[in-house]
Design a protein around this motif. Structure first.
Motif, short mmCIF file in Angstrom:
data_model
loop_
_atom_site.label_atom_id
_atom_site.label_comp_id
_atom_site.label_asym_id
_atom_site.label_seq_id
_atom_site.Cartn_x
_atom_site.Cartn_y
_atom_site.Cartn_z
N MET A 121 75.60 32.30 52.04
CA MET A 121 74.68 32.16 53.98
C MET A 121 76.04 33.34 54.99
N MET A 122 77.03 32.20 54.31
CA MET A 122 78.22 33.33 55.49
C MET A 122 78.22 34.87 55.12
N GLY A 123 78.06 35.30 54.19
CA GLY A 123 78.40 36.61 53.77
C GLY A 123 77.17 37.05 54.47
N ARG A 124 75.94 36.54 54.38
CA ARG A 124 75.24 37.44 55.58
C ARG A 124 74.84 37.49 56.72
N LYS A 125 75.83 36.32 57.12
CA LYS A 125 75.64 36.50 58.95
C LYS A 125 76.84 37.75 59.44
N ALA A 126 78.05 37.56 58.56
CA ALA A 126 78.99 38.19 58.84
C ALA A 126 78.23 40.06 58.49
N ALA A 127 77.48 39.98 57.66
CA ALA A 127 76.17 41.39 57.45
C ALA A 127 75.59 41.54 59.23
N ARG A 128 75.06 40.77 59.18
CA ARG A 128 73.85 40.33 60.83
C ARG A 128 75.26 40.81 61.67
N MET A 129 76.35 40.93 62.03
CA MET A 129 77.43 41.08 62.83
C MET A 129 77.33 42.38 63.18
N TRP A 130 78.09 42.68 61.53
CA TRP A 130 78.72 44.34 61.46
C TRP A 130 77.39 45.19 61.31
N LEU A 131 76.68 45.41 60.38
CA LEU A 131 75.84 46.31 60.18
C LEU A 131 75.05 46.55 61.26
N ALA A 132 74.98 46.27 62.11
CA ALA A 132 73.67 46.37 63.36
C ALA A 132 74.10 46.94 64.98
N PRO A 133 74.30 47.80 65.35
CA PRO A 133 74.94 47.82 66.48
C PRO A 133 74.15 47.24 67.12
N SER A 134 75.07 46.84 68.83
CA SER A 134 74.17 46.02 69.83
C SER A 134 73.02 46.27 70.21
N ARG A 135 72.43 45.34 70.39
CA ARG A 135 70.80 46.29 70.98
C ARG A 135 71.26 46.82 72.45
N SER A 136 72.39 47.18 73.04
CA SER A 136 72.40 47.52 74.42
C SER A 136 72.32 48.86 73.93
N THR A 137 73.15 49.00 72.50
CA THR A 137 73.27 50.51 72.33
C THR A 137 72.16 51.57 71.99
N VAL A 138 71.28 50.74 71.68
CA VAL A 138 70.45 52.08 70.91
C VAL A 138 69.22 51.72 71.74
N ARG A 139 68.57 52.84 71.95
CA ARG A 139 67.23 53.45 72.42
C ARG A 139 65.68 52.98 72.70
#
Length: 262
Positions: free
Chosen positions: A146-164
């Motif tokens: 679960m901790m690994g999935r959360k680390a991936a959740r943090m890093w593998l997507a850009p912040s919403r403010s940077t996505v059109r």
């Protein structure tokens, strides 16, 4: 994070021209003073609102409870889905609402009500201790996953403010984010492999520390945003070191990188 940074500065990053222990301690003191100055306004506002000393936020108990609740995957929406039925039984305001629509504060209040007569933050700390006993200690493999999935959740997507807006804009933003993240991470690793530069080590340590904290608490993609500028800069410096400095015999010392590369 400020304490970790100050420790690395005290080890090998003197302030100004002072190369001795005094210069390193001055650098560490400067880092701590800057950290205190940055945090102080938040402490004042939070403490004034609550009528007691609050170090930046008093949401640590709730964040730690949500992050350690394995049945919910360590996420807020997962917690809402698992506890929606119990929340609806206890609170009329939650009836007729989907799990997503139920406010988080109502769900957390439901959890705290399992311990009547104590403040909510104390009740959530007790529930967090139960989570750690039932999940982290009894099911360590699932908890670490679960901790690994959360680390991936943090890093593998850009912040919403940077996505059109729009599907293609989201996909393009994610691909660009992953390419830049990979390039910066590989550059940082390559630079540290060539030379144990304390500045690179400082960035790597803060990134690792922040990732661990998010893996334990509630990880969101937006949490990578404050770290990316330092990671990009350290990655570029790492590539400059790796490509310009020949590796020494012991693998640790090499010629200093040029000022331009820094």
């Amino acid at each position: 994070a400020p304490l970790l940074t100050a420790a690395i500065v005290a080890w090998k990053l003197p302030l100004g021209a002072g190369a001795g222990a005094l210069g390193r301690l001055a650098g560490a003191a400067t880092v701590l003073a800057a950290g205190a100055a940055l945090v102080a306004p938040w402490v004042v506002v939070a403490s004034s609102a609550q009528g007691r000393l609050v170090p930046v936020s008093d949401g640590g108990a709730s964040a730690l409870y949500v992050g350690t609740y394995l049945p919910g995957g360590g996420t807020l929406i997962g917690l809402k889905r698992r506890l929606a039925a119990e929340t609806r039984r206890r609170h009329r305001s939650a009836r007729g609402k989907t799990a997503y629509e139920i406010p988080a504060r109502v769900v957390l209040r439901t959890v705290a009500e399992r311990h009547p007569g104590v403040p909510e933050r104390i009740a959530l700390r007790r529930e967090t201790r139960t989570n750690l006993e039932h999940y982290a200690l009894a099911r360590p493999g699932a908890f670490l996953a679960m901790m690994g999935r959360k680390a991936a959740r943090m890093w593998l997507a850009p912040s919403r403010s940077t996505v059109r807006d729009g599907a293609w804009g989201g996909l393009a933003g994610r691909i660009l984010h992953l390419v830049l993240l990979a390039a910066a991470s590989l550059g940082l690793a390559a630079g540290l492999w060539r030379r144990r530069d304390p500045v690179l080590l400082l960035v790597a340590s803060v990134v690792a520390y922040s990732t661990l904290v998010n893996a334990l608490l509630i990880a969101e993609a937006r949490h990578n945003l404050p770290l990316l500028p330092a990671l990009y800069a350290a990655g570029a410096a790492g590539w400059a070191i790796a490509l310009s400095a020949p590796r020494s015999a012991d693998g640790c010392a090499g010629p200093e990188v040029t000022p331009a590369a820094r």
